[in-house]
Scaffold this motif. Sequence first.
Motif, short mmCIF file in Angstrom:
data_model
loop_
_atom_site.label_atom_id
_atom_site.label_comp_id
_atom_site.label_asym_id
_atom_site.label_seq_id
_atom_site.Cartn_x
_atom_site.Cartn_y
_atom_site.Cartn_z
N THR A 254 -31.52 -3.49 22.11
CA THR A 254 -30.12 -3.84 21.92
C THR A 254 -29.46 -3.92 23.30
N PRO A 255 -28.74 -5.00 23.60
CA PRO A 255 -28.08 -5.08 24.91
C PRO A 255 -27.18 -3.88 25.15
N ASP A 256 -27.16 -3.41 26.39
CA ASP A 256 -26.31 -2.28 26.74
C ASP A 256 -24.84 -2.70 26.73
N ASN A 257 -23.98 -1.76 26.40
CA ASN A 257 -22.56 -2.04 26.30
C ASN A 257 -21.77 -1.23 27.30
N GLY A 258 -20.67 -1.82 27.75
CA GLY A 258 -19.72 -1.09 28.57
C GLY A 258 -18.51 -0.70 27.74
N LYS A 259 -17.62 0.07 28.35
CA LYS A 259 -16.41 0.53 27.67
C LYS A 259 -15.21 -0.13 28.34
N ALA A 260 -14.39 -0.81 27.53
CA ALA A 260 -13.17 -1.42 28.06
C ALA A 260 -12.16 -0.32 28.36
N ILE A 261 -11.73 -0.22 29.62
CA ILE A 261 -10.79 0.84 30.00
C ILE A 261 -9.42 0.28 30.40
N LYS A 262 -9.30 -1.05 30.43
CA LYS A 262 -8.01 -1.68 30.71
C LYS A 262 -7.96 -3.07 30.11
N ASN A 263 -6.81 -3.43 29.54
CA ASN A 263 -6.59 -4.81 29.10
C ASN A 263 -5.31 -5.34 29.74
N TYR A 264 -4.89 -6.53 29.30
CA TYR A 264 -3.75 -7.21 29.93
C TYR A 264 -2.49 -6.35 29.97
N SER A 265 -2.26 -5.60 28.92
CA SER A 265 -0.98 -4.89 28.77
C SER A 265 -0.94 -3.54 29.45
N GLN A 266 -2.06 -3.11 30.04
CA GLN A 266 -2.13 -1.78 30.62
C GLN A 266 -2.09 -1.80 32.14
N ARG A 267 -1.64 -0.70 32.70
CA ARG A 267 -1.79 -0.46 34.13
C ARG A 267 -2.73 0.73 34.27
N ARG A 268 -3.58 0.69 35.29
CA ARG A 268 -4.52 1.80 35.46
C ARG A 268 -4.87 1.93 36.93
N ASP A 269 -4.66 3.13 37.47
CA ASP A 269 -5.04 3.36 38.87
C ASP A 269 -6.10 4.44 39.00
N SER A 270 -6.53 5.02 37.86
CA SER A 270 -7.63 5.99 37.90
C SER A 270 -8.29 6.06 36.53
N PHE A 271 -9.51 6.59 36.54
CA PHE A 271 -10.26 6.76 35.29
C PHE A 271 -11.18 7.96 35.46
N GLY A 272 -11.21 8.85 34.47
CA GLY A 272 -12.05 10.05 34.53
C GLY A 272 -13.22 9.99 33.58
N TYR A 273 -14.35 10.55 34.02
CA TYR A 273 -15.54 10.56 33.17
C TYR A 273 -16.38 11.78 33.52
N ARG A 274 -17.11 12.31 32.52
CA ARG A 274 -17.92 13.52 32.73
C ARG A 274 -19.38 13.22 32.41
N TYR A 275 -20.28 13.55 33.32
CA TYR A 275 -21.73 13.43 33.11
C TYR A 275 -22.29 14.80 32.77
N ASN A 276 -22.99 14.89 31.66
CA ASN A 276 -23.51 16.18 31.20
C ASN A 276 -24.99 16.40 31.54
N LYS A 277 -25.68 15.35 31.97
CA LYS A 277 -27.09 15.48 32.30
C LYS A 277 -27.32 15.15 33.77
N PRO A 278 -28.12 15.96 34.47
CA PRO A 278 -28.45 15.65 35.87
C PRO A 278 -29.19 14.32 35.98
N GLY A 279 -29.04 13.67 37.12
CA GLY A 279 -29.74 12.42 37.37
C GLY A 279 -28.96 11.58 38.36
N GLU A 280 -29.52 10.42 38.66
CA GLU A 280 -28.84 9.47 39.54
C GLU A 280 -28.36 8.30 38.69
N TYR A 281 -27.08 7.97 38.78
CA TYR A 281 -26.47 6.97 37.91
C TYR A 281 -25.85 5.86 38.75
N THR A 282 -26.18 4.61 38.41
CA THR A 282 -25.51 3.47 39.02
C THR A 282 -24.33 3.11 38.14
#
Length: 307
Positions: A254-282
Amino acid sequence: MFRLKHISGLLFFVFLFSCVEDYEVETPSFEVATDKLEYNAGDSVIFHLEGEPDIITFYSGETGQEYRYRYRTERESGKTEVEFVSRVLYGTQTNNMLVMASSDFSGDYNASHVTAANWQDISSRFTLPSANAPGYAYSLDTPSGKVDISDLLVSGKPLYFAFKYAGRKAPDEDPTAKTQRTWRITTFNMTATFDDNEVSTLANLSTAGWLAVDVIPSVGAWTIASPVQYNPNGCLTDAESWVISKPLYPNKATPDNGKAIKNYSQRRDSFGYRYNKPGEYTVTFEASNATYKGQKTVVREIVLKIN
């Protein structure tokens, strides 16, 4: 009056042209940064966003959310393995159960289509029961061993797995000799293991979708239950009957999916996310501007190490 109308019409077209020009798509001005490139599992990672693209999509880099796999429908590497447990009962004929596989079976479960397909006999790869257990009219449950069948896969095509029962006519001079045997498949499991050590169960005994097809009909028959069983019912004539799985797609993805974090009506200057498993992430941010004229996109990536 004519001159005034002419000038008014010209101004209208100038205004219309300028509005159309406003809809021309501009390449987004967009950048992303983090305070550092190394975090501990469970930390909150804050991504600082610069620019105002119409749309921002976030790919965390975790399994199922990798930007590089957004169009992938088939995995290019991995190992497909099969294992089952079988038992043979009563009778004396040998070598009358074959293990078969095909990548060009039409999926039409009738005798003519079964015989028209190219099937590979892979019986020799597996351990199958033959002799009865001492003092009994049946063998012990016999594990086939876990067998790699990756070489049978054809890109873009399903794999069909089958058990073929081939009973032979009893000798005319002694109809009680060399009688046909009952076969039971008590467990079945097909798995795919990929380079990231992800293991996917493709089918088991109850989900393989078995369908029986008689090529040489007889009084014998398959029972599709648990266990899956062929019973010759005392058949003394030639018999050929198959039980064939549904189409299986070991490398389908199944193709991988991203998460939409901004659309036309929004303003965004930051975004927070938490990684629970060790590893290297691109981590990938896809920023786009879009109008009816088209879309322009820029991609920004950050490699994070999570301890």
